[in-house]
Scaffold this motif. Structure first.
Motif, PDB file in Angstrom:
ATOM      1  N   ALA A  41      -0.231  28.455  59.937  1.00  0.00           N
ATOM      2  CA  ALA A  41       0.982  27.764  59.483  1.00  0.00           C
ATOM      3  C   ALA A  41       1.568  28.445  58.251  1.00  0.00           C
ATOM      4  N   ARG A  42       0.712  28.791  57.300  1.00  0.00           N
ATOM      5  CA  ARG A  42       1.206  29.442  56.080  1.00  0.00           C
ATOM      6  C   ARG A  42       1.791  30.822  56.392  1.00  0.00           C
ATOM      7  N   ASP A  47       7.247  32.368  52.119  1.00  0.00           N
ATOM      8  CA  ASP A  47       8.403  33.195  51.747  1.00  0.00           C
ATOM      9  C   ASP A  47       9.676  32.771  52.478  1.00  0.00           C
ATOM     10  N   GLY A  48       9.909  31.443  52.492  1.00  0.00           N
ATOM     11  CA  GLY A  48      11.114  30.941  53.150  1.00  0.00           C
ATOM     12  C   GLY A  48      11.117  31.157  54.649  1.00  0.00           C
ATOM     13  N   SER A 195       5.832  22.046  51.754  1.00  0.00           N
ATOM     14  CA  SER A 195       6.555  21.241  50.767  1.00  0.00           C
ATOM     15  C   SER A 195       6.599  21.886  49.394  1.00  0.00           C
ATOM     16  N   ALA A 196       5.712  22.838  49.163  1.00  0.00           N
ATOM     17  CA  ALA A 196       5.661  23.622  47.926  1.00  0.00           C
ATOM     18  C   ALA A 196       4.915  24.899  48.270  1.00  0.00           C
ATOM     19  N   PRO A 197       5.013  25.921  47.440  1.00  0.00           N
ATOM     20  CA  PRO A 197       4.282  27.154  47.752  1.00  0.00           C
ATOM     21  C   PRO A 197       2.812  26.877  48.055  1.00  0.00           C
ATOM     22  N   MET A 344      -2.178  15.391  53.895  1.00  0.00           N
ATOM     23  CA  MET A 344      -1.000  15.085  53.089  1.00  0.00           C
ATOM     24  C   MET A 344       0.162  14.695  53.992  1.00  0.00           C
ATOM     25  N   SER A 345       0.927  13.715  53.613  1.00  0.00           N
ATOM     26  CA  SER A 345       2.082  13.300  54.396  1.00  0.00           C
ATOM     27  C   SER A 345       3.309  13.282  53.520  1.00  0.00           C
TER      28      SER A 345
END
Length: 346
Positions: A41-42, A47-48, A195-197, A344-345
């Motif tokens: 997923a990452r 990087d957008g 949701s964040a880097p 996390m949700s």
């Protein structure tokens, strides 16, 4: 009479002995371990979503050659239909069950095909062409870093990204590359967004977010089918009407076809569609599409395109006929559980 099944719990699992099942269903691991799924997923979202944006259409086995036939297709068993499911919160316009499947090909580069969410017990199933899950350019295994993004549009992941857990197809496609079995289902983990880097946020199960198409097996060919996909590339005459950036739709009659060069098939079917092949592999053929619910019945999956009238423009999508063998593979896939890869949700 058509046997219509609203919930797959009525179908149950495929109840056959181990050796018989092994001779029918082939499976490949995609990202079965949670930490592996997070890394996948990452890879796509970092990087957008650069790797999503930079992926190119899959160009393996995109072109078929054949002619349209006036004969019908003879089913090999009783007709069955699985009802579609709607999302918990109806989204905006468009067939949001369709999207892009992204993966790393044998060239170690990111590519895409088209896929679609399909009804299943755990609301976690994607249908596409077999060679958009199984790597036919190598000793048959899985394509790498496989994910599904429903309603993908120009880099956006409006309903999240869903990492594949397992690919399921017919044994004859895996073993002898029988293109009458060039279809695959992939179970996917619950969706995530970044949701964040480096922070993945859980967004829920695929079918809960976008719904899932139903399935039509051993049915007469529908008078017309809507085709949803992401075509790109050019026609033989050099014109390129599609970019692959957003979901396209075409509507046309269906018919039996005869293929005249590899990949040969015993009983392929066709749909009148102007889609070019690159990127549209795995496009959903949908009968009975409802504009309000944005759902219908999956009746075919594009495994190649053809120019049947010789005018240097593709006019036909080609698919295997959905028969009893496909239904057995589907039943196996539709009863495989997956879960979340993060707690996390959003």
């Amino acid at each position: 009479m058509i046997a219509s099944v609203a919930g797959l719990s009525l179908l149950g699992s495929v109840v056959v002995a181990g050796p018989a099942r092994a001779a029918t269903v082939a499976t490949v691991p995609l990202a079965p371990v949670v930490e592996q799924a997070r890394e996948v997923a990452r890879f796509w979202l970092a990087d957008g979503a650069a790797n999503l944006r930079n992926a190119t259409p899959y160009t393996v086995l995109t072109v078929a050659a054949g002619e349209r036939l006036s004969t019908g297709v003879v089913p090999d068993g009783p007709p069955v239909s699985i009802s579609p499911i709607g999302p918990e919160d109806p989204p905006g316009d468009g067939a949001v069950t369709s999207g892009k499947v992204f993966f790393i090909g044998s060239d170690n580069q990111p590519h895409w095909c088209t896929g679609t969410s399909v009804q299943s017990n755990y609301r976690n199933l994607v249908a596409t062409a077999g060679h958009c899950v199984f790597d036919v350019e190598a000793p048959m295994g899985a394509l790498g870093k496989w994910v599904f993004v429903p309603a993908y549009s120009d880099g956006a992941t409006p309903f999240g990204l869903y990492v594949g857990k397992q690919g399921i197809s017919h044994y004859d496609f895996d073993d002898i590359r029988d293109f009458d079995r060039d279809y695959a289902f992939a179970t996917v983990h619950s969706g995530v967004v970044l949701s964040a880097p480096d922070v993945l946020t859980h967004v829920g199960r695929l079918g809960d977010r976008v719904g899932g198409m139903g399935l039509a097996v051993n049915q007469p060919l529908p008078p017309v089918a809507d085709v949803f996909g992401y075509p790109a590339g050019v026609h033989p005459d050099g014109t390129g009407p599609y970019t692959g950036g957003t979901l396209e739709r075409s509507t046309g009659p269906t018919f039996a076809v005869r293929t005249t060069r590899p990949p040969r098939m015993d009983r392929p079917i066709g749909v009148d569609s102007p889609f070019t092949g690159d990127g549209s592999l795995g496009s959903a053929w949908v009968s009975g599409y409802d504009e309000e619910t944005r759902a219908g019945y999956l009746t075919g999956l594009t495994i190649g395109v053809a120019d049947t009238d010789g005018d240097e423009r593709y006019d036909t999508g080609v698919s295997p006929y959905f028969d009893s063998a496909l239904f057995q593979v589907y039943r196996d896939a539709a009863n495989r559980w997956t879960g979340a890869i993060t707690t996390m949700s959003g």
